[in-house]
Design a protein around this motif. Sequence first.
Motif, PDB file in Angstrom:
ATOM      1  N   GLY A 149      -3.400   4.199  -5.843  1.00  0.00           N
ATOM      2  CA  GLY A 149      -3.567   3.925  -4.415  1.00  0.00           C
ATOM      3  C   GLY A 149      -5.017   3.944  -3.986  1.00  0.00           C
ATOM      4  N   PRO A 150      -5.261   4.137  -2.721  1.00  0.00           N
ATOM      5  CA  PRO A 150      -6.621   4.090  -2.198  1.00  0.00           C
ATOM      6  C   PRO A 150      -7.488   5.248  -2.657  1.00  0.00           C
ATOM      7  CG  PRO A 150      -5.005   4.373  -0.433  1.00  0.00           C
ATOM      8  CD  PRO A 150      -4.244   4.262  -1.695  1.00  0.00           C
ATOM      9  N   GLY A 151      -6.896   6.166  -3.406  1.00  0.00           N
ATOM     10  CA  GLY A 151      -7.693   7.276  -3.900  1.00  0.00           C
ATOM     11  C   GLY A 151      -8.791   6.818  -4.838  1.00  0.00           C
ATOM     12  N   THR A 152      -8.553   5.731  -5.559  1.00  0.00           N
ATOM     13  CA  THR A 152      -9.565   5.261  -6.512  1.00  0.00           C
ATOM     14  C   THR A 152     -10.251   3.978  -6.053  1.00  0.00           C
ATOM     15  OG1 THR A 152      -7.806   4.131  -7.696  1.00  0.00           O
ATOM     16  CG2 THR A 152      -8.499   6.269  -8.551  1.00  0.00           C
ATOM     17  N   ALA A 153      -9.743   3.357  -5.036  1.00  0.00           N
ATOM     18  CA  ALA A 153     -10.354   2.121  -4.545  1.00  0.00           C
ATOM     19  C   ALA A 153     -10.673   2.272  -3.065  1.00  0.00           C
ATOM     20  CB  ALA A 153      -9.388   0.953  -4.744  1.00  0.00           C
ATOM     21  N   PRO A 154     -11.764   1.666  -2.627  1.00  0.00           N
ATOM     22  CA  PRO A 154     -12.062   1.745  -1.199  1.00  0.00           C
ATOM     23  C   PRO A 154     -10.901   1.168  -0.385  1.00  0.00           C
ATOM     24  CG  PRO A 154     -13.853   0.705  -2.419  1.00  0.00           C
ATOM     25  CD  PRO A 154     -12.710   0.864  -3.363  1.00  0.00           C
ATOM     26  N   LEU A 155     -10.675   1.746   0.746  1.00  0.00           N
ATOM     27  CA  LEU A 155      -9.569   1.310   1.597  1.00  0.00           C
ATOM     28  C   LEU A 155      -9.677  -0.175   1.924  1.00  0.00           C
ATOM     29  CD1 LEU A 155      -7.090   2.385   3.077  1.00  0.00           C
ATOM     30  CD2 LEU A 155      -8.548   2.819   5.053  1.00  0.00           C
ATOM     31  N   ALA A 156     -10.929  -0.640   2.072  1.00  0.00           N
ATOM     32  CA  ALA A 156     -11.132  -2.048   2.426  1.00  0.00           C
ATOM     33  C   ALA A 156     -10.552  -2.985   1.374  1.00  0.00           C
ATOM     34  CB  ALA A 156     -12.620  -2.331   2.615  1.00  0.00           C
TER      35      ALA A 156
ATOM     36  N   MET B  51       0.832  -1.197   0.000  1.00  0.00           N
ATOM     37  CA  MET B  51       0.000   0.000   0.000  1.00  0.00           C
ATOM     38  C   MET B  51       0.873   1.256   0.000  1.00  0.00           C
ATOM     39  SD  MET B  51      -3.194   0.627   2.498  1.00  0.00           S
ATOM     40  CE  MET B  51      -3.944   2.224   2.643  1.00  0.00           C
ATOM     41  N   ALA B  52       1.940   1.236   0.788  1.00  0.00           N
ATOM     42  CA  ALA B  52       2.847   2.396   0.845  1.00  0.00           C
ATOM     43  C   ALA B  52       3.539   2.617  -0.494  1.00  0.00           C
ATOM     44  CB  ALA B  52       3.876   2.179   1.952  1.00  0.00           C
ATOM     45  N   ILE B  53       3.939   1.516  -1.140  1.00  0.00           N
ATOM     46  CA  ILE B  53       4.587   1.634  -2.452  1.00  0.00           C
ATOM     47  C   ILE B  53       3.633   2.269  -3.455  1.00  0.00           C
ATOM     48  CG2 ILE B  53       5.437   0.287  -4.426  1.00  0.00           C
ATOM     49  CD1 ILE B  53       6.617  -1.700  -2.370  1.00  0.00           C
ATOM     50  N   LEU B  54       2.389   1.776  -3.469  1.00  0.00           N
ATOM     51  CA  LEU B  54       1.407   2.307  -4.415  1.00  0.00           C
ATOM     52  C   LEU B  54       1.120   3.783  -4.144  1.00  0.00           C
ATOM     53  CD1 LEU B  54      -1.031  -0.735  -4.650  1.00  0.00           C
ATOM     54  CD2 LEU B  54       0.543   0.076  -6.402  1.00  0.00           C
ATOM     55  N   MET B  55       1.048   4.131  -2.878  1.00  0.00           N
ATOM     56  CA  MET B  55       0.793   5.537  -2.527  1.00  0.00           C
ATOM     57  C   MET B  55       1.976   6.409  -2.952  1.00  0.00           C
ATOM     58  SD  MET B  55      -1.080   5.190   1.183  1.00  0.00           S
ATOM     59  CE  MET B  55      -1.342   6.929   1.420  1.00  0.00           C
ATOM     60  N   ALA B  56       3.185   5.904  -2.751  1.00  0.00           N
ATOM     61  CA  ALA B  56       4.373   6.665  -3.130  1.00  0.00           C
ATOM     62  C   ALA B  56       4.426   6.862  -4.643  1.00  0.00           C
ATOM     63  CB  ALA B  56       5.626   5.941  -2.642  1.00  0.00           C
ATOM     64  N   VAL B  57       4.101   5.791  -5.378  1.00  0.00           N
ATOM     65  CA  VAL B  57       4.085   5.888  -6.846  1.00  0.00           C
ATOM     66  C   VAL B  57       3.056   6.918  -7.284  1.00  0.00           C
ATOM     67  CG1 VAL B  57       3.470   4.631  -8.953  1.00  0.00           C
ATOM     68  CG2 VAL B  57       4.952   3.549  -7.257  1.00  0.00           C
ATOM     69  N   GLU B  58       1.905   6.890  -6.617  1.00  0.00           N
ATOM     70  CA  GLU B  58       0.845   7.828  -6.979  1.00  0.00           C
ATOM     71  C   GLU B  58       1.273   9.282  -6.718  1.00  0.00           C
ATOM     72  OE1 GLU B  58      -3.197   6.667  -5.995  1.00  0.00           O
ATOM     73  OE2 GLU B  58      -3.553   8.713  -5.362  1.00  0.00           O
ATOM     74  N   MET B  59       2.057   9.475  -5.665  1.00  0.00           N
ATOM     75  CA  MET B  59       2.480  10.834  -5.318  1.00  0.00           C
ATOM     76  C   MET B  59       3.465  11.415  -6.330  1.00  0.00           C
ATOM     77  SD  MET B  59       2.788  10.444  -1.195  1.00  0.00           S
ATOM     78  CE  MET B  59       3.237  12.093  -0.781  1.00  0.00           C
ATOM     79  N   VAL B  60       4.278  10.538  -6.927  1.00  0.00           N
ATOM     80  CA  VAL B  60       5.268  11.045  -7.892  1.00  0.00           C
ATOM     81  C   VAL B  60       4.795  10.910  -9.347  1.00  0.00           C
ATOM     82  CG1 VAL B  60       7.214  10.585  -6.360  1.00  0.00           C
ATOM     83  CG2 VAL B  60       6.489   8.834  -8.005  1.00  0.00           C
ATOM     84  N   ALA B  61       3.663  10.226  -9.532  1.00  0.00           N
ATOM     85  CA  ALA B  61       3.157  10.013 -10.892  1.00  0.00           C
ATOM     86  C   ALA B  61       2.521  11.303 -11.422  1.00  0.00           C
ATOM     87  CB  ALA B  61       2.133   8.887 -10.878  1.00  0.00           C
ATOM     88  N   PRO B  62       2.374  11.409 -12.733  1.00  0.00           N
ATOM     89  CA  PRO B  62       1.739  12.603 -13.307  1.00  0.00           C
ATOM     90  C   PRO B  62       0.333  12.794 -12.742  1.00  0.00           C
ATOM     91  CG  PRO B  62       2.682  11.209 -15.024  1.00  0.00           C
ATOM     92  CD  PRO B  62       2.779  10.447 -13.752  1.00  0.00           C
ATOM     93  N   PRO B  63      -0.125  14.032 -12.700  1.00  0.00           N
ATOM     94  CA  PRO B  63      -1.467  14.304 -12.176  1.00  0.00           C
ATOM     95  C   PRO B  63      -2.529  13.485 -12.910  1.00  0.00           C
ATOM     96  CG  PRO B  63      -0.273  16.347 -12.566  1.00  0.00           C
ATOM     97  CD  PRO B  63       0.572  15.241 -13.136  1.00  0.00           C
ATOM     98  N   GLY B  64      -3.495  13.008 -12.169  1.00  0.00           N
ATOM     99  CA  GLY B  64      -4.563  12.214 -12.768  1.00  0.00           C
ATOM    100  C   GLY B  64      -4.326  10.726 -12.689  1.00  0.00           C
ATOM    101  N   THR B  65      -3.100  10.314 -12.297  1.00  0.00           N
ATOM    102  CA  THR B  65      -2.813   8.885 -12.155  1.00  0.00           C
ATOM    103  C   THR B  65      -3.282   8.423 -10.784  1.00  0.00           C
ATOM    104  OG1 THR B  65      -0.850   9.195 -13.487  1.00  0.00           O
ATOM    105  CG2 THR B  65      -1.005   7.119 -12.279  1.00  0.00           C
TER     106      THR B  65
END
Lengths: 164, 69
Positions: A135-142, A118-132
Amino acid sequence: MNEPSGNPAPPGAAPPREDGAPWPYASLFFFGFFGTDSPAGKRLAWRTTWGLGLFLLGAFLLAPQHTVTSVGGFLAMPGGVLLIGRAYRSYLRELDELSRTIQLEAFSLAFGAAMTLMAILMAVEMVAPPGTHLGPGTAPLATWLLLAEPFRGLALVIVARRYR
Amino acid sequence: VKNQIRVLRAERRWSQADLAERLGVSRQTVNAIENSRYDPSLPLAFRIGRVFGRPIEEIFDFREEEAPQ
């Protein structure tokens, strides 16, 4: 079967049954426990089935397309999870010490693996181009938390193999 | 920690299942202890000693050089 006795067997007595005891790997991998051969395993199976049923009922009642939302719906989902958690707590208490160790080691490995992913995906999302969104931004946390379950099945098999 | 459980069990012609039943643990646990894959807790070690009628130090052999650093 040889009846266990406190004294050495007399000469010529029948040898004991074949030794060697594999862990129930299929049950560990797919269901996350040591199977329903023991009373504790049967109780866990029943209780988690009830817990899952309650969780799904809550999800059904709270689904947006349904107008029947009630206090019961709000209580059912966390109630189901609580029931499953309590079932596992009871199960762990009933296991012998090695089986309990295996379960706890697998829990810690699965938790760590799920959190790391989860941390890896969140980190990738933070450095990825806008709109990517990864992480949990597009999927429910569950959804992400549920990843811990397959990790746990795999961890159970890996840990159990160390103690064969 | 090495142990003499397999020998003591063979002397009595007990299967692993027989011993597991006496100790109140699973057969896999007995197997793991016999193969030195798992070191039992102190209470379980005492139960093992009681089952075989031997003191713990006669059953388990602890070598200092094998201890984790």
